[in-house]
Design an enzyme around this catalytic site. Structure first.
Site, PDB file in Angstrom:
ATOM      1  N   ILE A  50      33.694  43.585  51.952  1.00 54.19           N
ATOM      2  CA  ILE A  50      32.343  43.320  52.473  1.00 54.19           C
ATOM      3  C   ILE A  50      31.333  43.226  51.339  1.00 54.19           C
ATOM      4  O   ILE A  50      31.325  44.064  50.428  1.00 54.19           O
ATOM      5  CB  ILE A  50      31.878  44.469  53.422  1.00 54.19           C
ATOM      6  CG1 ILE A  50      32.933  44.788  54.485  1.00 54.19           C
ATOM      7  CG2 ILE A  50      30.522  44.137  54.051  1.00 54.19           C
ATOM      8  CD1 ILE A  50      33.223  43.693  55.454  1.00 54.19           C
ATOM      9  N   HIS A  52      27.979  44.144  51.079  1.00 52.11           N
ATOM     10  CA  HIS A  52      27.072  44.944  51.903  1.00 52.11           C
ATOM     11  C   HIS A  52      25.626  44.491  51.735  1.00 52.11           C
ATOM     12  O   HIS A  52      25.213  44.114  50.630  1.00 52.11           O
ATOM     13  CB  HIS A  52      27.196  46.423  51.532  1.00 52.11           C
ATOM     14  CG  HIS A  52      28.513  47.023  51.902  1.00 52.11           C
ATOM     15  ND1 HIS A  52      28.889  47.244  53.205  1.00 52.11           N
ATOM     16  CD2 HIS A  52      29.558  47.434  51.144  1.00 52.11           C
ATOM     17  CE1 HIS A  52      30.098  47.774  53.236  1.00 52.11           C
ATOM     18  NE2 HIS A  52      30.531  47.899  51.995  1.00 52.11           N
ATOM     19  N   VAL A 177      45.279  51.456  27.563  1.00 47.61           N
ATOM     20  CA  VAL A 177      44.516  52.196  26.551  1.00 47.61           C
ATOM     21  C   VAL A 177      44.988  53.642  26.556  1.00 47.61           C
ATOM     22  O   VAL A 177      44.987  54.314  27.588  1.00 47.61           O
ATOM     23  CB  VAL A 177      43.002  52.103  26.830  1.00 47.61           C
ATOM     24  CG1 VAL A 177      42.223  53.031  25.893  1.00 47.61           C
ATOM     25  CG2 VAL A 177      42.524  50.663  26.664  1.00 47.61           C
ATOM     26  N   LYS A 256      31.762  54.390  55.226  1.00 45.78           N
ATOM     27  CA  LYS A 256      30.862  53.450  55.903  1.00 45.78           C
ATOM     28  C   LYS A 256      31.362  53.130  57.307  1.00 45.78           C
ATOM     29  O   LYS A 256      30.868  52.231  57.956  1.00 45.78           O
ATOM     30  CB  LYS A 256      30.749  52.169  55.077  1.00 45.78           C
ATOM     31  CG  LYS A 256      29.982  52.371  53.788  1.00 45.78           C
ATOM     32  CD  LYS A 256      29.690  51.041  53.123  1.00 45.78           C
ATOM     33  CE  LYS A 256      28.543  51.104  52.145  1.00 45.78           C
ATOM     34  NZ  LYS A 256      28.752  52.031  51.028  1.00 45.78           N
ATOM     35  N   CYS A 413      53.584  28.946  56.008  1.00 43.59           N
ATOM     36  CA  CYS A 413      52.528  29.745  56.665  1.00 43.59           C
ATOM     37  C   CYS A 413      51.163  29.327  56.139  1.00 43.59           C
ATOM     38  O   CYS A 413      50.209  29.185  56.879  1.00 43.59           O
ATOM     39  CB  CYS A 413      52.690  31.232  56.371  1.00 43.59           C
ATOM     40  SG  CYS A 413      54.157  32.005  56.981  1.00 43.59           S
ATOM     41  N   CYS A 452      54.983  35.270  57.663  1.00 41.02           N
ATOM     42  CA  CYS A 452      56.344  35.671  57.283  1.00 41.02           C
ATOM     43  C   CYS A 452      56.346  36.602  56.089  1.00 41.02           C
ATOM     44  O   CYS A 452      57.397  37.108  55.701  1.00 41.02           O
ATOM     45  CB  CYS A 452      57.223  34.452  57.032  1.00 41.02           C
ATOM     46  SG  CYS A 452      57.166  33.826  55.348  1.00 41.02           S
TER      47      CYS A 452
HETATM   48  C1  LIG Z   1      39.288  51.497  50.820  1.00 43.98           C
HETATM   49  C2  LIG Z   1      38.172  50.877  50.038  1.00 43.98           C
HETATM   50  C3  LIG Z   1      37.215  50.090  50.679  1.00 43.98           C
HETATM   51  C4  LIG Z   1      36.169  49.534  49.957  1.00 43.98           C
HETATM   52  N1  LIG Z   1      35.359  48.630  50.569  1.00 43.98           N
HETATM   53  C5  LIG Z   1      34.370  48.050  49.855  1.00 43.98           C
HETATM   54  C6  LIG Z   1      33.574  47.049  50.441  1.00 43.98           C
HETATM   55  O1  LIG Z   1      33.823  46.585  51.554  1.00 43.98           O
HETATM   56  N2  LIG Z   1      32.518  46.556  49.735  1.00 43.98           N
HETATM   57  C7  LIG Z   1      32.212  47.032  48.496  1.00 43.98           C
HETATM   58  O2  LIG Z   1      31.206  46.621  47.932  1.00 43.98           O
HETATM   59  N3  LIG Z   1      33.019  47.929  47.881  1.00 43.98           N
HETATM   60  C8  LIG Z   1      34.094  48.432  48.523  1.00 43.98           C
HETATM   61  N4  LIG Z   1      34.921  49.321  47.914  1.00 43.98           N
HETATM   62  C9  LIG Z   1      34.651  49.718  46.545  1.00 43.98           C
HETATM   63  C10 LIG Z   1      35.113  48.676  45.535  1.00 43.98           C
HETATM   64  O3  LIG Z   1      36.395  48.194  45.864  1.00 43.98           O
HETATM   65  C11 LIG Z   1      35.121  49.322  44.146  1.00 43.98           C
HETATM   66  O4  LIG Z   1      33.860  49.881  43.895  1.00 43.98           O
HETATM   67  C12 LIG Z   1      35.441  48.324  43.051  1.00 43.98           C
HETATM   68  O5  LIG Z   1      36.569  47.551  43.362  1.00 43.98           O
HETATM   69  C13 LIG Z   1      35.696  49.066  41.751  1.00 43.98           C
HETATM   70  O6  LIG Z   1      36.028  48.112  40.776  1.00 43.98           O
HETATM   71  P1  LIG Z   1      36.399  48.533  39.311  1.00 43.98           P
HETATM   72  O7  LIG Z   1      36.440  47.307  38.492  1.00 43.98           O
HETATM   73  O8  LIG Z   1      35.498  49.647  38.870  1.00 43.98           O
HETATM   74  O9  LIG Z   1      37.829  49.215  39.421  1.00 43.98           O
HETATM   75  P2  LIG Z   1      39.280  48.548  39.414  1.00 43.98           P
HETATM   76  O10 LIG Z   1      39.352  47.355  40.249  1.00 43.98           O
HETATM   77  O11 LIG Z   1      40.248  49.641  39.696  1.00 43.98           O
HETATM   78  O12 LIG Z   1      39.445  48.083  37.911  1.00 43.98           O
HETATM   79  C14 LIG Z   1      39.787  48.985  36.890  1.00 43.98           C
HETATM   80  C15 LIG Z   1      40.889  48.365  36.063  1.00 43.98           C
HETATM   81  O13 LIG Z   1      41.148  49.213  34.948  1.00 43.98           O
HETATM   82  C16 LIG Z   1      42.520  49.176  34.674  1.00 43.98           C
HETATM   83  N5  LIG Z   1      42.856  50.364  33.891  1.00 43.98           N
HETATM   84  C17 LIG Z   1      42.852  51.649  34.314  1.00 43.98           C
HETATM   85  N6  LIG Z   1      43.224  52.459  33.308  1.00 43.98           N
HETATM   86  C18 LIG Z   1      43.459  51.674  32.235  1.00 43.98           C
HETATM   87  C19 LIG Z   1      43.885  51.929  30.904  1.00 43.98           C
HETATM   88  N7  LIG Z   1      44.153  53.164  30.458  1.00 43.98           N
HETATM   89  N8  LIG Z   1      44.043  50.878  30.066  1.00 43.98           N
HETATM   90  C20 LIG Z   1      43.787  49.606  30.482  1.00 43.98           C
HETATM   91  N9  LIG Z   1      43.391  49.317  31.736  1.00 43.98           N
HETATM   92  C21 LIG Z   1      43.229  50.337  32.592  1.00 43.98           C
HETATM   93  C22 LIG Z   1      43.154  49.159  36.053  1.00 43.98           C
HETATM   94  O14 LIG Z   1      44.479  48.678  36.030  1.00 43.98           O
HETATM   95  C23 LIG Z   1      42.200  48.250  36.828  1.00 43.98           C
HETATM   96  O15 LIG Z   1      42.630  46.906  36.823  1.00 43.98           O
HETATM   97  C24 LIG Z   1      36.021  49.845  48.597  1.00 43.98           C
HETATM   98  C25 LIG Z   1      37.003  50.605  47.940  1.00 43.98           C
HETATM   99  C26 LIG Z   1      38.092  51.069  48.658  1.00 43.98           C
HETATM  100  C27 LIG Z   1      39.201  51.738  47.937  1.00 43.98           C
END
Ligand SMILES: Cc1cc2nc3c(=O)[nH]c(=O)nc-3n(C[C@H](O)[C@H](O)[C@H](O)COP(=O)(O)OP(=O)(O)OC[C@H]3O[C@@H](n4cnc5c(N)ncnc54)[C@H](O)[C@@H]3O)c2cc1C
Length: 505
Positions: A50, A52, A177, A256, A413, A452
């Protein structure tokens, strides 16, 4: 002008967005370092998708979340268009079924006013049922927020990384890392499983692991991220009626609410749960009967008629990176100089990601005294893969005349052709992905997303990969391990040194 070498840890929606914004300026050489074989495989892959509106964030408690959510919602309108990311803007209904819920739901109208979210109001009766004909009979009314959207989160990450790389950023995958090198209280770079990567500035956008990275840099040692699980049920595309709006129950203090949406790919998705897990359970994406039952039950409050369970094609779970006090930790440090935390980015992190990225780049510029200089050559556009799906017969005919590979369907599909698999492989190689995985292809061209769930297309896609890369079937990788067609036979016969028929298919 000094050029800063910036390492971004994590190719999720946040790291990718920061890379895109940094790539707009002459001042930075950007390297995104990712532990997985592909981008967007962390939290950003499995969520409710979403965008939001921002009326659910309390600006008194969470000022940054409130501000960046509203701004992110606006920015996605431009970003999704420039980058051809699948998105739609149906608006959402926060559904209440009794007076207590109504009272709670009405509080969000006040927050909407405080945050400047347009058009938020209560709707009842006929208007509610006109806006959403499939709404449950028990719905008394709803808070309507017209600016809510639904996006394809994993495609968003892919598109943003493609665009950042097009504009000069580099991607290093399969590089975990393991250390941050600091000398004289200044960051020098990151130690990875693929060697040392030098940097003047290190930006920690490591999602569920951002606390560990922060500790490696010697800062925020008391900061921990708790995985908060959310389970989902995904239904087949082929069901009616599908909700027109984004529907959800009234939020609780930790979530939410449960949603019922039609995804950008036409499936009905319901969920999530919200369950705090132990700190060490950051890879536990299992689903449970209890969780899925809860989701199904809650969704009956939203929809008049839930699709039958026989139409479920998949269940999955995502883990929210929950910071201790709900606050995002976005901070640029002077000790060590050059280390930046963008940690604990729980919901609405997907919505806010473009705004978080702008905020982080301003923070970097202010803290480290960088005068930002825009690149004259920055290209905001990225074109999506050419897809058969959604095209008319005459358009398909034209494509096949130009390239017969469009006539070879590998996935019925989702109507995906061999040409699309090849284009996706080329794009993966172009951004620097070392291992072409079947999962990576699935997120780009939807092979395996259909009814599928890959039982028809998987080996066909693997064959294209095997031919293109000149590797045996059994070396084609699904996610992290090899697949193998008729894998038991092949792996077994390979083990005993036999030739076999299947591997020659
Ligand atoms: C169930 C659920 C529902 C949600 N619904 C929504 C929604 O509808 N709308 C909304 O706005 N937000 C939503 N969120 C929140 C949103 O998904 C997150 O805030 C967002 O995806 C976080 O992104 P990020 O890049 O911080 O983390 P990530 O996508 O986890 O990216 C971090 C990256 O770092 C990498 N990494 C970790 N450690 C290391 C390391 N040591 N070395 C190298 N790479 C590393 C990982 O592999 C990963 O690819 C939801 C989250 C969840 C779980």
């Amino acid at each position: 002008m000094k050029k800063f070498r910036v390492v971004i840890i994590g190719a999720g929606i946040v790291g990718a967005s920061i890379a895109r914004i940094l790539s707009m300026y002459e001042n930075f050489d950007v390297v995104i370092v990712e532990k997985e074989p592909d981008v967007g495989w962390g939290v950003s892959k499995a969520n409710t998708s979403i965008i939001h509106p921002g009326h659910e964030e309390d600006p008194n408690k969470y000022p940054l979340r409130a501000k960046l959510c509203v701004k992110g919602n606006q920015m996605w309108r431009t970003w999704a268009e420039e980058l051809e990311i699948p998105v739609k803007w149906p608006g959402e209904l926060m559904v209440f079924t009794n007076e207590d819920e109504e009272k709670q739901a009405r509080e969000y109208i006040k927050l909407a006013q405080l945050n400047g979210v347009p058009g938020v109001r209560v709707v009842y009766g006929e208007e509610l049922r006109f806006l959403e004909p499939s709404i449950g009979d028990d719905a008394k009314g709803a808070v309507y927020a017209p600016t809510a959207g639904v996006i394809s989160p994993f495609e968003a990450v892919i598109a943003i990384v493609e665009n950042a790389v097009e504009n000069g950023a580099k991607l290093l995958t399969e590089a975990e890392v393991t250390g941050i090198r600091v000398y004289n209280s200044t960051v020098k770079g990151v130690e990875t499983t693929q060697g040392f990567v030098e940097a003047d500035i290190v930006i920690n956008a490591a999602g569920l692991y951002a606390d560990k990275i922060s500790h490696l840099a010697g800062v925020e040692l008391d900061f921990y991220i708790r995985p908060r699980k959310g389970e989902y049920i995904l239904f087949d595309e082929n069901i009616e009626p599908k909700p027109l709006k984004i529907l959800h129950t009234v939020p609780t203090h930790i979530t939410k609410g449960v949603y019922a949406i039609t995804t950008v790919h036409g499936n009905v998705l319901i969920g999530p749960t919200a369950e705090d897990l132990p700190l060490e359970a950051r890879d536990d994406a299992s689903t449970s009967v209890k969780g899925l039952d809860y989701v199904y039950r809650e969704a009956t409050k939203l929809l008049k008629k839930l699709p039958p369970k026989s139409k479920i094609i998949r269940t999955f779970a995502g883990l929210r990176p929950e910071p201790p006090n709900g606050q995002w930790l976005i901070k640029a440090y002077s000790n060590p100089w050059g280390f930046v935390n963008v940690a604990g980015i729980r919901s609405p992190g997907l919505t806010a990601a473009p705004a978080i990225a702008e905020y982080v780049v301003e923070l970097v510029a202010n803290t480290y005294d960088v005068k930002l200089i825009r690149k004259g050559s920055w290209n905001p556009y990225r074109h999506d893969i050419t897809r058969l799906s959604g095209k008319s017969l005459s358009e398909i005919d034209d494509l096949i005349r130009k390239n017969p590979d469009y006539g070879e369907i590998v996935c019925y599909c989702k109507m995906v052709s061999k040409a699309e698999v090849l284009e996706a492989i080329d794009r993966m190689m172009k951004i620097g992905i070392k291992t072409i995985t079947l999962d990576g292809l699935k997120f780009r061209i939807y092979t395996g997303f259909g009814k599928c769930q890959g039982s028809f297309c998987r080996w066909r896609v693997a064959k294209v990969v095997s031919d293109k890369l000149s590797i045996p079937y059994y070396d084609v990788v699904v996610k992290k391990s090899s697949y193998g067609i008729g894998e038991i036979k092949i792996l077994w016969s390979k083990k005993v040194g036999e030739e076999n028929e299947v591997s020659k298919v």
